[in-house]
Design a protein around this motif. Structure first.
Motif, PDB file in Angstrom:
ATOM      1  N   ILE A 270       0.792  -1.140  -0.140  1.00 43.74           N
ATOM      2  CA  ILE A 270      -0.112   0.086   0.160  1.00 43.74           C
ATOM      3  C   ILE A 270       0.872   1.337   0.164  1.00 43.74           C
TER       4      ILE A 270
ATOM      5  N   GLY B  59       2.237   2.386  -3.495  1.00 45.07           N
ATOM      6  CA  GLY B  59       1.184   2.848  -4.391  1.00 45.07           C
ATOM      7  C   GLY B  59       0.562   1.812  -5.167  1.00 45.07           C
ATOM      8  N   VAL B  60       0.856   0.537  -4.877  1.00 43.40           N
ATOM      9  CA  VAL B  60       0.310  -0.729  -5.612  1.00 43.40           C
ATOM     10  C   VAL B  60      -1.443  -0.683  -5.494  1.00 43.40           C
ATOM     11  N   LYS B  61      -1.959  -0.866  -6.656  1.00 46.63           N
ATOM     12  CA  LYS B  61      -3.320  -0.913  -6.822  1.00 46.63           C
ATOM     13  C   LYS B  61      -3.972  -1.821  -5.899  1.00 46.63           C
ATOM     14  N   ARG B  62      -5.297  -1.576  -5.462  1.00 50.28           N
ATOM     15  CA  ARG B  62      -6.021  -2.379  -4.599  1.00 50.28           C
ATOM     16  C   ARG B  62      -6.291  -3.819  -5.317  1.00 50.28           C
ATOM     17  N   SER B  63      -6.669  -3.786  -6.451  1.00 53.15           N
ATOM     18  CA  SER B  63      -7.017  -4.982  -7.179  1.00 53.15           C
ATOM     19  C   SER B  63      -5.740  -6.039  -7.384  1.00 53.15           C
ATOM     20  N   ALA B  64      -4.523  -5.263  -7.380  1.00 52.19           N
ATOM     21  CA  ALA B  64      -2.967  -5.939  -7.563  1.00 52.19           C
ATOM     22  C   ALA B  64      -2.842  -6.536  -6.361  1.00 52.19           C
ATOM     23  N   ILE B  65      -3.197  -5.940  -5.113  1.00 51.24           N
ATOM     24  CA  ILE B  65      -2.761  -6.320  -3.805  1.00 51.24           C
ATOM     25  C   ILE B  65      -3.639  -7.710  -3.683  1.00 51.24           C
TER      26      ILE B  65
END
Length: 308
Positions: A203, A206-212
């Motif tokens: 997080i 800056g990783v996107k929520r869907s990628a996490i």
């Protein structure tokens, strides 16, 4: 010049550090130490080989009728290597060995495909619900609770009656109504994973929520998912067998273990003496269920971090 003492004990070579083992390597070793699980895995492999390659040694097709045995199968239609009917024949004079091969293959396919659909849908649904949290989590879980309150078997029977007794509808009905338990399990595991350090680091970068969810949360659910899948497959086989036993599942000329067990049970209840019509498909049915349950139990012990 230095003088060495001949009575001195030589220094021992420094011990080589043990190589670290990954989670999957450790789980594999723990699994193969479980004798019951290993035996069940061997039985499961043999059943799969029988289901997918057993037809190569069959002398008769599953639809070929031996007219010489019709009406006298209780006396002359028993299992025999000489006649090529390894498991005997059914009431219609069809080779029971070929039909058991097809029934085992079809039951395994329904169990595998149904559990695969349930695991994929349930894992993604539960991971999204648990990670997002808040009101979204509440709404998604209430939907699951409402669907769980509806009798699963009633929904499946209703779908088959309304949309036809096709094999495709059986796959869809079993798969799409069995993901609810997996969703609750995945959601509970996600609630404990989303506060881990590696998720917070993703997080912060800056990783996107869907990628996490797809790259960090779902891979850490694999242990639970694999165990649940191995325990879900026999449940799928039982559901299909029950539906076929009622005559709403697989239709002729196709067959499954449930349909074969139903035919054998009717033959015995009507006073027939051809017990092999029941015992052969029932034996494969019971062996398959116990094999999956023992393998699932072994995987659960092997992947449990509390036991390491």
């Amino acid at each position: 010049m230095a003088v060495t003492d001949p009575t001195a004990t030589p220094l021992a070579a420094p011990a080589r550090p043990d190589k670290g083992r990954s989670l999957w390597t450790d789980a594999r070793r723990r699994f193969f130490r479980n004798k019951a699980a290993v035996v069940a895995l061997v039985v499961l492999v043999l059943i799969a080989l029988f289901a997918f390659f057993g037809g190569l040694v069959a002398r008769y097709d599953r639809e070929t009728v031996d007219f010489t045995l019709m009406g006298v199968n209780a006396r002359n239609g028993g299992p025999s290597l000489a006649t090529g009917h390894y498991f005997g024949v059914d009431d219609s004079g069809r080779d029971l060995y070929a039909r058991t091969v097809q029934g085992t293959r079809l039951s395994l396919m329904i169990g595998l495909v149904g559990s695969l659909v349930a695991v994929l849908v349930g894992t993604l649904y539960g991971a999204i619900s648990g990670y997002i949290g808040g009101r979204t989590d509440g709404v998604m879980m209430r939907i699951v609770d409402i669907l769980l309150s509806i009798p699963f078997m009633f929904v499946l029977i209703l779908m088959l009656v309304m949309f036809g007794r096709s094999l495709l509808m059986l796959f869809i009905g079993i798969g799409l109504t069995s993901w609810l338990g997996m969703a609750r399990i995945a959601r509970g595991q996600t609630l404990s994973i989303k506060n881990k350090e590696f998720v917070e680091a993703a997080i912060a970068t800056g990783v996107k929520r869907s990628a996490i969810i797809l790259r960090h949360v779902v891979p850490n659910l694999l242990g639970v998912v694999i165990v649940y899948a191995t325990l879900l497959i026999p449940d799928m086989i039982i559901y299909e067998s029950f539906i076929s036993f009622l005559g709403l599942g697989v239709q002729e000329p196709n067959t499954s273990l449930g349909a074969l067990i139903s035919q054998g049970a009717r033959q015995i209840l009507s006073g027939g003496e051809a017990a092999w019509q029941l015992w052969f498909p029932l034996g494969f049915f019971v062996a398959t269920l116990f094999a999956f349950y023992f393998v699932g139990d072994g995987l659960r012990d092997a992947l449990d971090p509390k036991d390491r």
